[in-house]
Design a protein around this motif. Sequence first.
Motif, PDB file in Angstrom:
ATOM      1  N   UNK A  27       0.817  -1.221   0.000  1.00  0.00           N
ATOM      2  CA  UNK A  27       0.000   0.000   0.000  1.00  0.00           C
ATOM      3  C   UNK A  27       0.846   1.264   0.000  1.00  0.00           C
ATOM      4  N   UNK A  28       1.877   1.296   0.843  1.00  0.00           N
ATOM      5  CA  UNK A  28       2.640   2.522   1.021  1.00  0.00           C
ATOM      6  C   UNK A  28       3.897   2.597   0.163  1.00  0.00           C
ATOM      7  N   UNK A  29       4.379   1.477  -0.355  1.00  0.00           N
ATOM      8  CA  UNK A  29       5.565   1.461  -1.199  1.00  0.00           C
ATOM      9  C   UNK A  29       6.759   2.150  -0.520  1.00  0.00           C
ATOM     10  N   UNK A  30       6.899   1.910   0.784  1.00  0.00           N
ATOM     11  CA  UNK A  30       8.007   2.466   1.569  1.00  0.00           C
ATOM     12  C   UNK A  30       8.525   1.374   2.493  1.00  0.00           C
ATOM     13  N   UNK A  31       9.313   0.476   1.947  1.00  0.00           N
ATOM     14  CA  UNK A  31       9.756  -0.722   2.659  1.00  0.00           C
ATOM     15  C   UNK A  31      10.371  -0.394   4.017  1.00  0.00           C
ATOM     16  N   UNK A  32      11.327   0.495   4.059  1.00  0.00           N
ATOM     17  CA  UNK A  32      12.030   0.787   5.316  1.00  0.00           C
ATOM     18  C   UNK A  32      11.081   1.344   6.372  1.00  0.00           C
ATOM     19  N   UNK A  33      10.192   2.241   5.979  1.00  0.00           N
ATOM     20  CA  UNK A  33       9.276   2.847   6.947  1.00  0.00           C
ATOM     21  C   UNK A  33       8.257   1.828   7.453  1.00  0.00           C
ATOM     22  N   UNK A  59      -9.588  -3.849  22.225  1.00  0.00           N
ATOM     23  CA  UNK A  59      -8.394  -3.522  21.441  1.00  0.00           C
ATOM     24  C   UNK A  59      -8.480  -4.149  20.058  1.00  0.00           C
ATOM     25  N   UNK A  60      -8.919  -5.401  19.986  1.00  0.00           N
ATOM     26  CA  UNK A  60      -9.073  -6.069  18.690  1.00  0.00           C
ATOM     27  C   UNK A  60     -10.168  -5.381  17.864  1.00  0.00           C
ATOM     28  N   UNK A  61     -11.199  -4.901  18.519  1.00  0.00           N
ATOM     29  CA  UNK A  61     -12.252  -4.170  17.816  1.00  0.00           C
ATOM     30  C   UNK A  61     -11.733  -2.885  17.189  1.00  0.00           C
ATOM     31  N   UNK A  62     -10.913  -2.153  17.938  1.00  0.00           N
ATOM     32  CA  UNK A  62     -10.303  -0.923  17.411  1.00  0.00           C
ATOM     33  C   UNK A  62      -9.396  -1.261  16.225  1.00  0.00           C
ATOM     34  N   UNK A  63      -8.564  -2.294  16.367  1.00  0.00           N
ATOM     35  CA  UNK A  63      -7.684  -2.698  15.266  1.00  0.00           C
ATOM     36  C   UNK A  63      -8.498  -3.120  14.053  1.00  0.00           C
ATOM     37  N   UNK A  64      -9.581  -3.863  14.275  1.00  0.00           N
ATOM     38  CA  UNK A  64     -10.439  -4.286  13.165  1.00  0.00           C
ATOM     39  C   UNK A  64     -11.037  -3.069  12.459  1.00  0.00           C
ATOM     40  N   UNK A  65     -11.469  -2.086  13.236  1.00  0.00           N
ATOM     41  CA  UNK A  65     -12.033  -0.870  12.641  1.00  0.00           C
ATOM     42  C   UNK A  65     -10.991  -0.134  11.799  1.00  0.00           C
ATOM     43  N   UNK A  66      -9.759  -0.071  12.293  1.00  0.00           N
ATOM     44  CA  UNK A  66      -8.692   0.601  11.528  1.00  0.00           C
ATOM     45  C   UNK A  66      -8.438  -0.139  10.220  1.00  0.00           C
ATOM     46  N   UNK A  67      -8.369  -1.473  10.280  1.00  0.00           N
ATOM     47  CA  UNK A  67      -8.183  -2.249   9.053  1.00  0.00           C
ATOM     48  C   UNK A  67      -9.348  -2.013   8.093  1.00  0.00           C
ATOM     49  N   UNK A  68     -10.570  -1.987   8.598  1.00  0.00           N
ATOM     50  CA  UNK A  68     -11.735  -1.773   7.744  1.00  0.00           C
ATOM     51  C   UNK A  68     -11.675  -0.396   7.080  1.00  0.00           C
ATOM     52  N   UNK A  69     -11.287   0.623   7.844  1.00  0.00           N
ATOM     53  CA  UNK A  69     -11.159   1.975   7.287  1.00  0.00           C
ATOM     54  C   UNK A  69     -10.067   1.994   6.215  1.00  0.00           C
ATOM     55  N   UNK A  70      -8.924   1.382   6.504  1.00  0.00           N
ATOM     56  CA  UNK A  70      -7.861   1.313   5.497  1.00  0.00           C
ATOM     57  C   UNK A  70      -8.337   0.592   4.244  1.00  0.00           C
ATOM     58  N   UNK A  71      -9.096  -0.489   4.422  1.00  0.00           N
ATOM     59  CA  UNK A  71      -9.646  -1.203   3.275  1.00  0.00           C
ATOM     60  C   UNK A  71     -10.575  -0.323   2.461  1.00  0.00           C
ATOM     61  N   UNK A  72     -11.450   0.399   3.134  1.00  0.00           N
ATOM     62  CA  UNK A  72     -12.366   1.311   2.444  1.00  0.00           C
ATOM     63  C   UNK A  72     -11.636   2.412   1.712  1.00  0.00           C
ATOM     64  N   UNK A  73     -10.656   3.022   2.359  1.00  0.00           N
ATOM     65  CA  UNK A  73      -9.866   4.084   1.720  1.00  0.00           C
ATOM     66  C   UNK A  73      -9.130   3.530   0.509  1.00  0.00           C
ATOM     67  N   UNK A  74      -8.557   2.356   0.660  1.00  0.00           N
ATOM     68  CA  UNK A  74      -7.819   1.745  -0.446  1.00  0.00           C
ATOM     69  C   UNK A  74      -8.749   1.464  -1.626  1.00  0.00           C
ATOM     70  N   UNK A  75      -9.956   0.997  -1.353  1.00  0.00           N
ATOM     71  CA  UNK A  75     -10.900   0.712  -2.432  1.00  0.00           C
ATOM     72  C   UNK A  75     -11.437   1.987  -3.097  1.00  0.00           C
ATOM     73  N   UNK A  76     -11.589   3.045  -2.316  1.00  0.00           N
ATOM     74  CA  UNK A  76     -12.160   4.277  -2.846  1.00  0.00           C
ATOM     75  C   UNK A  76     -11.159   5.172  -3.578  1.00  0.00           C
ATOM     76  N   UNK A  77      -9.919   5.132  -3.146  1.00  0.00           N
ATOM     77  CA  UNK A  77      -8.925   6.049  -3.711  1.00  0.00           C
ATOM     78  C   UNK A  77      -7.802   5.273  -4.380  1.00  0.00           C
ATOM     79  N   UNK A  78      -7.436   5.652  -5.610  1.00  0.00           N
ATOM     80  CA  UNK A  78      -6.337   4.959  -6.317  1.00  0.00           C
ATOM     81  C   UNK A  78      -5.026   5.069  -5.537  1.00  0.00           C
ATOM     82  N   UNK A  79      -4.191   4.043  -5.690  1.00  0.00           N
ATOM     83  CA  UNK A  79      -2.878   4.054  -5.049  1.00  0.00           C
ATOM     84  C   UNK A  79      -2.016   5.108  -5.709  1.00  0.00           C
ATOM     85  N   UNK A  80      -1.207   5.766  -4.887  1.00  0.00           N
ATOM     86  CA  UNK A  80      -0.330   6.788  -5.460  1.00  0.00           C
ATOM     87  C   UNK A  80       1.079   6.310  -5.579  1.00  0.00           C
TER      88      UNK A  80
END
Length: 187
Positions: A128-134, A166-187
């Motif tokens: 997703x981020x294309x920044x291996x070291x980071x 804690x797992x619920x918060x992590x799941x929500x973050x993953x879901x948001x990242x998934x939604x953002x990734x699907x909605x916006x083209x990778x840069x």
Amino acid sequence: MEAFLVSTGIVALAEIGDKTQLLALLLAARYRKPGPIVAGIFVATLLNHFAAAAVGQWITTLLGPDVLRWILGASFIAMAVWMLIPDKLDDDSRLFDRFGVFGATAIAFFLAEMGDKTQIATVALSARFDQLAMVVAGTTLGMMIANVPAVLIGDAAANKLPKRAVHGVAAAIFAVLGGITLLYPLS
């Protein structure tokens, strides 16, 4: 910097209650030598997550941006669901006895991370981020944030953390990242 911060946060949250955190607790209770345990966790995580991030980078060279976007979006959403499934630890005492504290920790953590949520997350984050070291620095720091306290404080504190929340918060973050990734083209 975004790749580093997102990677750190996601992995730190994903690691709470994960089998490798349970492994950290087991090793701390068994050996009571936090220095070699923490060093073993660090080395294993760095090697494992570097390899995972390299795979993530390699995947980006094979797939076009649109296909990659859909795969990554679906992967993040799948990770959100996976976060809600608790982990269990399989104990193999022979490994611990044969290689000493540092060696047993490094080997056990490296193997436990194979196919684990945080390793799969590292592949996806790197693609997703294309920044291996980071990404590697962030995911490694996230693992250390979650596991060092487990080693230092032990089972009593870890059992008091609201793992489900804690797992619920992590799941929500993953879901948001998934939604953002699907909605916006990778840069």
